[in-house]
Design an enzyme around this catalytic site. Sequence first.
Site, PDB file in Angstrom:
ATOM      1  N   CYS A   1       0.941  -1.092  -0.057  1.00 36.38           N
ATOM      2  CA  CYS A   1       0.144  -0.077  -0.153  1.00 36.38           C
ATOM      3  C   CYS A   1       0.656   1.315   0.230  1.00 36.38           C
ATOM      4  O   CYS A   1       0.893   2.287   0.792  1.00 36.38           O
ATOM      5  CB  CYS A   1      -1.075   0.098   1.467  1.00 36.38           C
ATOM      6  SG  CYS A   1      -1.799  -1.272   1.240  1.00 36.38           S
TER       7      CYS A   1
ATOM      8  N   GLY B   1       3.977   7.582  -1.429  1.00 36.94           N
ATOM      9  CA  GLY B   1       5.453   7.221  -1.585  1.00 36.94           C
ATOM     10  C   GLY B   1       6.289   7.905  -0.575  1.00 36.94           C
ATOM     11  O   GLY B   1       7.490   7.408  -0.609  1.00 36.94           O
ATOM     12  N   GLY B   2       5.727   8.435   0.251  1.00 33.57           N
ATOM     13  CA  GLY B   2       6.439   8.910   1.571  1.00 33.57           C
ATOM     14  C   GLY B   2       7.576   7.677   2.353  1.00 33.57           C
ATOM     15  O   GLY B   2       8.557   8.012   2.627  1.00 33.57           O
ATOM     16  N   LYS B   3       6.779   6.816   2.668  1.00 32.59           N
ATOM     17  CA  LYS B   3       7.312   5.888   3.357  1.00 32.59           C
ATOM     18  C   LYS B   3       8.302   5.077   2.554  1.00 32.59           C
ATOM     19  O   LYS B   3       9.396   4.630   2.850  1.00 32.59           O
ATOM     20  CB  LYS B   3       6.406   4.853   4.069  1.00 32.59           C
ATOM     21  CG  LYS B   3       5.286   5.434   4.979  1.00 32.59           C
ATOM     22  CD  LYS B   3       4.435   4.548   5.705  1.00 32.59           C
ATOM     23  CE  LYS B   3       3.289   5.219   6.589  1.00 32.59           C
ATOM     24  NZ  LYS B   3       2.314   6.046   5.761  1.00 32.59           N
TER      25      LYS B   3
ATOM     26  N   CYS C   1      -2.647   4.602  10.300  1.00 30.47           N
ATOM     27  CA  CYS C   1      -2.939   6.073  11.215  1.00 30.47           C
ATOM     28  C   CYS C   1      -4.254   6.025  11.689  1.00 30.47           C
ATOM     29  O   CYS C   1      -5.102   6.906  11.419  1.00 30.47           O
ATOM     30  CB  CYS C   1      -3.004   7.103  10.036  1.00 30.47           C
ATOM     31  SG  CYS C   1      -3.995   6.779   8.367  1.00 30.47           S
TER      32      CYS C   1
END
Length: 404
Positions: A242, A246-248, A362
């Site tokens: 998931c 794309g930050g992680k 989250c």
Amino acid sequence: MQVRKAAIESLADILVRQRKAEQAMERYGARMDARGRGLLHELVYGVLRRFYSLEADYSRFCRSKPDDTARMALLIGTYQLRYMRVPAHAALSETVAAVMQSNPKAGGFVNAVLRRVSEHEPPQKLKPNQRAELPRWIYAGWRDAFGAEQVTASSEALKTVPQLSLALFTDRDKWLEQVAGMGIDAVAGELTPCAVLLPAGTDVTTLPGYEEGAFTVIDQAAQAAVMALEPVCRNGVILDICAAPGGKTAMLSHRFPEATILAIELNARRIPRLNENLQRLGCSNVQVIQADGLNLPLPSLSVDALLLDAPCSASGILRRHPDAKFLHDEQAVETLAALQRRLLSESLRVLKPDAAMVYAVCSIHPQENEQVLAESGALWDMQRRFPDIACDGFFHAVRCRDGA
């Protein structure tokens, strides 16, 4: 479109037609200038954050139940009167003019009610969930799980406009000096060594290193989940399930440049943005794969490390996405928890016996946190962060290798 009319239509899309706030505002604010879009954003998100007290405020003066259009107008008008520096006469006249474009018969009613609101102080006697600005089921669930004091503290944070949070891929002290020289108030975050907090509304494209991929936008609580992943083999295969936007993924790429990062994303519409972000951020060791996390295209016992950022009810990030408290109910949370358990099971299937894994959401609902992990057959080191001024609410758990 006039801004307040756009706000009425946007709120109706969210509260009546169950659409996401970003989609609704994009639909009605696409042709507005930056100032108009900013006002639209403030009105819609302000109402969503303060919905329950606003509703209690204006409803004191309603002799009959307002229709949907009038109800949205009353929420917008009351929000302006209570929380914005808008003269009362302007708040009334502009809101009434907006509602009359959609429902002329409602103009007199809205005008009369808002005048009464403007003449009175806000109500002092509110129900606990109204004071917390939470649906009754969320308030009750959190109170029973965490205690009333924690709910009060978390709800106060959820009423605020969040800061902009970045993860830096460059020297933090030097970058902060550059930003300070631009007159921007930025501070180092406390949860990770790469976290930086800036004022809400900061234009990231104007910050040093944007084009060069020096940072990505990601809350520091989510950053902490990424930092918790510690593979035994740093040059192996790391799976990010998931992955969009794309930050992680980018953090994994920069932390483990010798590894092969497989970014799994099911939604085809999100992949172009994912690819665009990863390209800007210089993530050359990432391969994006469109696939279902419930049926991973990988053999069993083949992955060296895995990050599962599962779909959830977003209860921990209501300050950023206050529409989420209107888009999910108790049944939706149970449905999401069932999906999370299935994703977790498939993730564990592809992991090598000694591989590292982080499960993250989250949301702070126990149903989506420790209750999901309880049936996994693995041992977990769990961390729940409650919403506060400096970070979102977030839950992550690290798989203990001796519990594989």
